[in-house]
Design a protein around this motif. Structure first.
Motif, PDB file in Angstrom:
ATOM      1  N   PHE A 141     -23.104 -10.691 -16.060  1.00  0.00           N
ATOM      2  CA  PHE A 141     -23.864  -9.804 -16.918  1.00  0.00           C
ATOM      3  C   PHE A 141     -23.257  -8.412 -16.805  1.00  0.00           C
ATOM      4  O   PHE A 141     -22.520  -8.134 -15.860  1.00  0.00           O
ATOM      5  CB  PHE A 141     -25.341  -9.755 -16.471  1.00  0.00           C
ATOM      6  N   ARG A 142     -23.590  -7.550 -17.748  1.00  0.00           N
ATOM      7  CA  ARG A 142     -23.099  -6.175 -17.656  1.00  0.00           C
ATOM      8  C   ARG A 142     -24.146  -5.208 -18.192  1.00  0.00           C
ATOM      9  O   ARG A 142     -24.962  -5.566 -19.018  1.00  0.00           O
ATOM     10  CB  ARG A 142     -21.777  -6.003 -18.409  1.00  0.00           C
ATOM     11  N   GLN A 143     -24.070  -4.008 -17.665  1.00  0.00           N
ATOM     12  CA  GLN A 143     -24.976  -2.963 -18.114  1.00  0.00           C
ATOM     13  C   GLN A 143     -24.198  -1.681 -18.323  1.00  0.00           C
ATOM     14  O   GLN A 143     -23.627  -1.125 -17.375  1.00  0.00           O
ATOM     15  CB  GLN A 143     -26.099  -2.739 -17.105  1.00  0.00           C
ATOM     16  N   ALA A 144     -24.165  -1.243 -19.565  1.00  0.00           N
ATOM     17  CA  ALA A 144     -23.497   0.008 -19.915  1.00  0.00           C
ATOM     18  C   ALA A 144     -24.489   1.162 -19.757  1.00  0.00           C
ATOM     19  O   ALA A 144     -25.706   0.944 -19.801  1.00  0.00           O
ATOM     20  CB  ALA A 144     -22.974  -0.063 -21.340  1.00  0.00           C
ATOM     21  N   PRO A 145     -23.994   2.368 -19.576  1.00  0.00           N
ATOM     22  CA  PRO A 145     -24.895   3.516 -19.421  1.00  0.00           C
ATOM     23  C   PRO A 145     -25.858   3.641 -20.595  1.00  0.00           C
ATOM     24  O   PRO A 145     -25.438   3.596 -21.755  1.00  0.00           O
ATOM     25  CB  PRO A 145     -23.929   4.705 -19.372  1.00  0.00           C
ATOM     26  N   ASP A 201     -16.323  -2.253 -23.445  1.00  0.00           N
ATOM     27  CA  ASP A 201     -16.520  -3.146 -22.301  1.00  0.00           C
ATOM     28  C   ASP A 201     -16.890  -2.364 -21.040  1.00  0.00           C
ATOM     29  O   ASP A 201     -17.205  -2.971 -20.008  1.00  0.00           O
ATOM     30  CB  ASP A 201     -15.255  -3.965 -22.032  1.00  0.00           C
ATOM     31  N   THR A 202     -16.843  -1.051 -21.109  1.00  0.00           N
ATOM     32  CA  THR A 202     -17.195  -0.228 -19.961  1.00  0.00           C
ATOM     33  C   THR A 202     -18.644  -0.469 -19.554  1.00  0.00           C
ATOM     34  O   THR A 202     -19.556  -0.360 -20.372  1.00  0.00           O
ATOM     35  CB  THR A 202     -16.995   1.265 -20.280  1.00  0.00           C
ATOM     36  N   ALA A 203     -18.834  -0.842 -18.303  1.00  0.00           N
ATOM     37  CA  ALA A 203     -20.171  -1.183 -17.803  1.00  0.00           C
ATOM     38  C   ALA A 203     -20.077  -1.527 -16.332  1.00  0.00           C
ATOM     39  O   ALA A 203     -18.983  -1.685 -15.783  1.00  0.00           O
ATOM     40  CB  ALA A 203     -20.745  -2.379 -18.564  1.00  0.00           C
ATOM     41  N   VAL A 204     -21.228  -1.642 -15.723  1.00  0.00           N
ATOM     42  CA  VAL A 204     -21.313  -2.254 -14.392  1.00  0.00           C
ATOM     43  C   VAL A 204     -21.512  -3.754 -14.607  1.00  0.00           C
ATOM     44  O   VAL A 204     -22.408  -4.156 -15.346  1.00  0.00           O
ATOM     45  CB  VAL A 204     -22.471  -1.666 -13.568  1.00  0.00           C
ATOM     46  N   TYR A 205     -20.672  -4.530 -13.980  1.00  0.00           N
ATOM     47  CA  TYR A 205     -20.700  -5.980 -14.135  1.00  0.00           C
ATOM     48  C   TYR A 205     -21.346  -6.610 -12.911  1.00  0.00           C
ATOM     49  O   TYR A 205     -21.012  -6.277 -11.769  1.00  0.00           O
ATOM     50  CB  TYR A 205     -19.289  -6.521 -14.322  1.00  0.00           C
ATOM     51  N   TYR A 206     -22.261  -7.538 -13.172  1.00  0.00           N
ATOM     52  CA  TYR A 206     -22.991  -8.236 -12.113  1.00  0.00           C
ATOM     53  C   TYR A 206     -22.747  -9.738 -12.240  1.00  0.00           C
ATOM     54  O   TYR A 206     -22.691 -10.273 -13.344  1.00  0.00           O
ATOM     55  CB  TYR A 206     -24.490  -7.994 -12.245  1.00  0.00           C
ATOM     56  N   CYS A 207     -22.669 -10.404 -11.093  1.00  0.00           N
ATOM     57  CA  CYS A 207     -22.680 -11.859 -11.119  1.00  0.00           C
ATOM     58  C   CYS A 207     -24.016 -12.343 -10.569  1.00  0.00           C
ATOM     59  O   CYS A 207     -24.681 -11.643  -9.789  1.00  0.00           O
ATOM     60  CB  CYS A 207     -21.517 -12.455 -10.340  1.00  0.00           C
ATOM     61  N   ALA A 208     -24.393 -13.528 -11.002  1.00  0.00           N
ATOM     62  CA  ALA A 208     -25.681 -14.086 -10.618  1.00  0.00           C
ATOM     63  C   ALA A 208     -25.596 -15.594 -10.630  1.00  0.00           C
ATOM     64  O   ALA A 208     -24.760 -16.174 -11.344  1.00  0.00           O
ATOM     65  CB  ALA A 208     -26.771 -13.598 -11.562  1.00  0.00           C
TER      66      ALA A 208
END
Length: 122
Positions: A36-40, A89-96
């Protein structure tokens, strides 16, 4: 039970990065693993998922054809190869991880890693 995401960094548009998600305390081949990712200023969104069997993969339309998810069972690690990166595509990427066979909804994932920052400059 822990997931460790790594591999983020800063690249120029058109470049590539490979993110890694390594599990400890459980085997990823028993779980579906998602990115998943979360952009500002935006909500977190799904990016990709690989099924517990490894046979099925899901990609969000925004990354289809550019990102590839894979898994190395010997290393207990899931990868997200990101090519042709764009500034969006700039974001914080998370794995789950989820004990469902495959999933794309955040609520279905019970184990989360810390994020890794990806920054793509134009």
């Amino acid at each position: 039970v822990q997931l460790q995401a790594s591999g983020g960094g800063a690249v120029q548009a058109g470049g590539s990065l490979r993110l890694s998600c390594t599990a400890s305390g459980f085997r990823l081949d028993y779980y579906a693993t998602g990115w998943f990712r979360q952009a500002p200023g935006k909500e977190r969104e799904d990016v990709s998922c690989i099924s517990s069997s490894g046979a099925n993969r899901y990609y969000a339309d925004s990354v289809k054809g550019r990102f590839t998810i894979s898994r190395d069972d010997a290393k207990n690690t899931v990868y997200l190869q990101m090519n042709s990166l764009k500034p969006e595509d700039t974001a914080v990427y998370y794995c789950a991880a989820t004990d469902l066979a495959i999933a794309i909804r955040e609520v279905d994932f019970g184990s989360w890693g810390q994020g890794t920052q990806v920054t793509v400059s134009s």
